[in-house]
Design a protein around this motif. Sequence first.
Motif, PDB file in Angstrom:
ATOM      1  N   ILE A 162       0.837  -1.210   0.000  1.00 54.27           N
ATOM      2  CA  ILE A 162       0.000   0.000   0.000  1.00 54.27           C
ATOM      3  C   ILE A 162       0.868   1.254   0.000  1.00 54.27           C
ATOM      4  CG2 ILE A 162      -1.711   1.299   1.331  1.00 54.27           C
ATOM      5  CD1 ILE A 162      -2.701  -1.178  -0.296  1.00 54.27           C
ATOM      6  N   SER A 163       1.990   1.233   0.704  1.00 52.28           N
ATOM      7  CA  SER A 163       2.915   2.362   0.653  1.00 52.28           C
ATOM      8  C   SER A 163       3.394   2.589  -0.776  1.00 52.28           C
ATOM      9  CB  SER A 163       4.111   2.107   1.578  1.00 52.28           C
ATOM     10  OG  SER A 163       5.079   3.123   1.462  1.00 52.28           O
ATOM     11  N   TYR A 164       3.707   1.501  -1.470  1.00 47.46           N
ATOM     12  CA  TYR A 164       4.128   1.576  -2.876  1.00 47.46           C
ATOM     13  C   TYR A 164       3.015   2.164  -3.737  1.00 47.46           C
ATOM     14  CZ  TYR A 164       5.817  -0.114  -7.431  1.00 47.46           C
ATOM     15  OH  TYR A 164       6.223  -0.212  -8.737  1.00 47.46           O
ATOM     16  N   CYS A 165       1.798   1.707  -3.528  1.00 45.23           N
ATOM     17  CA  CYS A 165       0.654   2.253  -4.276  1.00 45.23           C
ATOM     18  C   CYS A 165       0.515   3.750  -4.035  1.00 45.23           C
ATOM     19  CB  CYS A 165      -0.636   1.546  -3.866  1.00 45.23           C
ATOM     20  SG  CYS A 165      -0.802  -0.143  -4.469  1.00 45.23           S
ATOM     21  N   HIS A 166       0.508   4.161  -2.775  1.00 42.43           N
ATOM     22  CA  HIS A 166       0.313   5.564  -2.443  1.00 42.43           C
ATOM     23  C   HIS A 166       1.446   6.433  -2.975  1.00 42.43           C
ATOM     24  CE1 HIS A 166      -2.592   4.592   1.140  1.00 42.43           C
ATOM     25  NE2 HIS A 166      -3.053   4.193  -0.035  1.00 42.43           N
ATOM     26  N   GLU A 167       2.667   5.903  -2.943  1.00 38.76           N
ATOM     27  CA  GLU A 167       3.803   6.640  -3.490  1.00 38.76           C
ATOM     28  C   GLU A 167       3.623   6.877  -4.985  1.00 38.76           C
ATOM     29  OE1 GLU A 167       7.367   8.693  -3.402  1.00 38.76           O
ATOM     30  OE2 GLU A 167       6.246   7.890  -1.689  1.00 38.76           O
ATOM     31  N   ASN A 168       2.921   5.950  -5.639  1.00 35.84           N
ATOM     32  CA  ASN A 168       2.650   6.068  -7.075  1.00 35.84           C
ATOM     33  C   ASN A 168       1.262   6.643  -7.357  1.00 35.84           C
ATOM     34  OD1 ASN A 168       4.972   4.740  -8.769  1.00 35.84           O
ATOM     35  ND2 ASN A 168       4.719   3.448  -6.961  1.00 35.84           N
ATOM     36  N   ASN A 169       0.679   7.306  -6.357  1.00 37.68           N
ATOM     37  CA  ASN A 169      -0.618   7.985  -6.487  1.00 37.68           C
ATOM     38  C   ASN A 169      -1.751   7.027  -6.862  1.00 37.68           C
ATOM     39  OD1 ASN A 169       0.895  10.234  -5.969  1.00 37.68           O
ATOM     40  ND2 ASN A 169       0.243  11.380  -7.749  1.00 37.68           N
ATOM     41  N   ILE A 170      -1.729   5.847  -6.277  1.00 37.99           N
ATOM     42  CA  ILE A 170      -2.789   4.866  -6.502  1.00 37.99           C
ATOM     43  C   ILE A 170      -3.427   4.508  -5.167  1.00 37.99           C
ATOM     44  CG2 ILE A 170      -3.265   2.483  -7.206  1.00 37.99           C
ATOM     45  CD1 ILE A 170      -0.964   2.862  -9.278  1.00 37.99           C
ATOM     46  N   VAL A 171      -4.747   4.582  -5.104  1.00 38.13           N
ATOM     47  CA  VAL A 171      -5.487   4.191  -3.910  1.00 38.13           C
ATOM     48  C   VAL A 171      -6.299   2.941  -4.252  1.00 38.13           C
ATOM     49  CG1 VAL A 171      -7.378   5.791  -4.495  1.00 38.13           C
ATOM     50  CG2 VAL A 171      -7.149   4.949  -2.152  1.00 38.13           C
ATOM     51  N   HIS A 172      -6.301   1.952  -3.365  1.00 38.28           N
ATOM     52  CA  HIS A 172      -6.950   0.667  -3.659  1.00 38.28           C
ATOM     53  C   HIS A 172      -8.464   0.747  -3.481  1.00 38.28           C
ATOM     54  CE1 HIS A 172      -8.218  -3.529  -3.243  1.00 38.28           C
ATOM     55  NE2 HIS A 172      -7.098  -3.875  -3.849  1.00 38.28           N
ATOM     56  N   ARG A 173      -8.926   1.164  -2.335  1.00 39.33           N
ATOM     57  CA  ARG A 173     -10.325   1.435  -1.996  1.00 39.33           C
ATOM     58  C   ARG A 173     -11.188   0.201  -1.708  1.00 39.33           C
ATOM     59  NH1 ARG A 173     -12.571   6.229  -5.874  1.00 39.33           N
ATOM     60  NH2 ARG A 173     -12.296   4.671  -7.518  1.00 39.33           N
ATOM     61  N   ASP A 174     -10.609  -0.979  -1.709  1.00 41.83           N
ATOM     62  CA  ASP A 174     -11.398  -2.145  -1.287  1.00 41.83           C
ATOM     63  C   ASP A 174     -10.502  -3.191  -0.636  1.00 41.83           C
ATOM     64  OD1 ASP A 174     -13.677  -3.650  -0.864  1.00 41.83           O
ATOM     65  OD2 ASP A 174     -13.679  -4.561  -2.863  1.00 41.83           O
ATOM     66  N   LEU A 175      -9.696  -2.747   0.317  1.00 43.07           N
ATOM     67  CA  LEU A 175      -8.819  -3.664   1.034  1.00 43.07           C
ATOM     68  C   LEU A 175      -9.623  -4.440   2.073  1.00 43.07           C
ATOM     69  CD1 LEU A 175      -5.725  -1.350   1.545  1.00 43.07           C
ATOM     70  CD2 LEU A 175      -5.868  -3.355   0.046  1.00 43.07           C
ATOM     71  N   LYS A 176      -9.483  -5.751   2.033  1.00 43.05           N
ATOM     72  CA  LYS A 176     -10.151  -6.655   2.974  1.00 43.05           C
ATOM     73  C   LYS A 176      -9.438  -7.999   2.889  1.00 43.05           C
ATOM     74  CE  LYS A 176     -13.686  -7.521  -0.580  1.00 43.05           C
ATOM     75  NZ  LYS A 176     -15.116  -7.456  -0.907  1.00 43.05           N
ATOM     76  N   PRO A 177      -9.581  -8.854   3.901  1.00 38.12           N
ATOM     77  CA  PRO A 177      -8.850 -10.132   3.881  1.00 38.12           C
ATOM     78  C   PRO A 177      -9.155 -10.999   2.662  1.00 38.12           C
ATOM     79  CG  PRO A 177      -9.672  -9.686   6.083  1.00 38.12           C
ATOM     80  CD  PRO A 177     -10.266  -8.637   5.180  1.00 38.12           C
ATOM     81  N   GLU A 178     -10.359 -10.842   2.059  1.00 33.53           N
ATOM     82  CA  GLU A 178     -10.696 -11.607   0.864  1.00 33.53           C
ATOM     83  C   GLU A 178      -9.868 -11.170  -0.345  1.00 33.53           C
ATOM     84  OE1 GLU A 178     -14.797 -10.873   2.836  1.00 33.53           O
ATOM     85  OE2 GLU A 178     -12.742 -10.133   3.019  1.00 33.53           O
ATOM     86  N   ASN A 179      -9.343  -9.948  -0.306  1.00 46.30           N
ATOM     87  CA  ASN A 179      -8.518  -9.435  -1.407  1.00 46.30           C
ATOM     88  C   ASN A 179      -7.031  -9.522  -1.106  1.00 46.30           C
ATOM     89  OD1 ASN A 179     -10.615  -8.898  -3.139  1.00 46.30           O
ATOM     90  ND2 ASN A 179     -10.866  -6.777  -2.475  1.00 46.30           N
ATOM     91  N   LEU A 180      -6.684 -10.344  -0.133  1.00 47.13           N
ATOM     92  CA  LEU A 180      -5.290 -10.600   0.213  1.00 47.13           C
ATOM     93  C   LEU A 180      -5.064 -12.104   0.133  1.00 47.13           C
ATOM     94  CD1 LEU A 180      -5.073  -8.260   3.347  1.00 47.13           C
ATOM     95  CD2 LEU A 180      -4.506  -7.698   0.973  1.00 47.13           C
ATOM     96  N   LEU A 181      -4.262 -12.526  -0.826  1.00 48.45           N
ATOM     97  CA  LEU A 181      -4.005 -13.945  -1.026  1.00 48.45           C
ATOM     98  C   LEU A 181      -2.630 -14.325  -0.493  1.00 48.45           C
ATOM     99  CD1 LEU A 181      -5.352 -14.511  -4.662  1.00 48.45           C
ATOM    100  CD2 LEU A 181      -6.592 -14.631  -2.495  1.00 48.45           C
TER     101      LEU A 181
END
Length: 502
Positions: A162-181
């Motif tokens: 997520i730090s990498y995403c935010h550094e690249n101006n990207i927000v995920h907006r649906d983080l939850k354990p089902e979206n973490l493999l």
Amino acid sequence: MGCSPYKKNNKSEFSNSMFQSKYVANSTNSLKINAGIFISKRKGSIYDYYTIEQKLGAGSFGFVRAGISKANGEKRAIKSINKKKISDDMKERSKFFSEVDILMRMDHPNIVQLYEFFEDENYYHLVTEFVIGGELLDFIIKEKCLSEPVAASFMKQLLSGISYCHENNIVHRDLKPENLLLDRRSSDAVLKIIDFGTSQIFKRNESMTHKYGTVLYVAPEVLEGSYDEKCDIWSCGVILYILLSGRPPYSGRSEEEIIGKILYGRYSLESPEWKNVSSEAKSLVKQMLHKEAYMRISAQQALNHEWIVRNMSSSQPTTGSEENKKNSLENLQNFRAECKLQQAVLTFIASQLVTKEQTKKFIDAFKVLDKNGDGRISREELIEAYRVQMGEFAAMEEVEKIMKKADANNSGFIDYTEFVMASAEANTLICNKNLEDAFKAFDTDGSGKISAKELKQVLGSKLRARDKIWKKLIMEVDENGDGELDIDEFKSMMMKLISMNM
């Protein structure tokens, strides 16, 4: 990836996508080679390339299946979106193409990798890496709650991505354990963030307004209709709460009841399951679940939180990890690439052809060197690694040499694919099978030769660069002077790297 005799005139179906212009600069000296330039839209049916296996999941717009690549036997996950269900919904169509665009920008070991995508009459298909360990949610349910070192390991991986995403101006907006493999059902598994269908490229100091997310994990400011990337941190805080206690901070008999509690912003750390949780862990939960987004900790700050640092420093690296690190540092010192075309081919191989078994070793070594967990290796982190061997001044000189050779996109950091490219044993990447597959990718018309026009198509079709740039790349390695590269010249160019890097 065994080596085998090559055959000429194997037709390739690679074509460049509309997104690739973002990834290449305007001159050979500053040509930026990123893994994303090789993620392309394939011609033809997906069934020509993959043997489709079992369904892994389904949603309102499509489903996910497993597939075996007919080219290399690797297992992939194939997300198929039903075009009829989104044909009248431009927002859903744009979400698909946004997901492709965003995944093309990602080069991080904790973010799912996109390989290619297809479009046919009825479906869009995204082909990503296949992650075999299941959802983090399933692991939590099985384990009830996790020890703090295990929870910290998963959180560091999530926050790194997520730090990498935010550094690249990207927000995920649906983080939850089902979206973490997880790559395996184990407490030391590699975590992968998936499903960027609701993600967005954001502008600093500008609020987003569209309400996305899953109610248990959605931040209060999203519900209020004005938010920034810190909404992801709230979701991470909810996930951490669940990892430590086995249940979410907000629950209720209906969505309306849960939303009301989230907006009120009160949760408990006093229930029995929190009795043995450390004060440092509770501190991080509080900072991630601060109701006011501007007071909420950032992803990078969370990575540096004392609870993460203490738990990760107390876990001793395995003998294998230390050996991987040692070998990687040696290979980085020995890495040589005389021209940009060699770099480009290595990047293709490192991003598209490395096997699942090889990936684990690279991720282990990368994480050991990436001290701050931001998903990139900086000059300072490399200097720290070499300082032990050769002292401060010599380490600084050595790192400058490495950066000039390995930083293919001139970002000032060693990104994950660059690390794989430069730290692998040369003969691991440069074998006959890989070279044949790479040649097919660059020989887009299947003529048996690579022209300057094809290089432009693969590396930068949307650039308004003059043709002489692409001709120069050919001239640097064109042995017979005909202005094109045949398979023998292509292999000769790459095989030189084995002797140079020994």
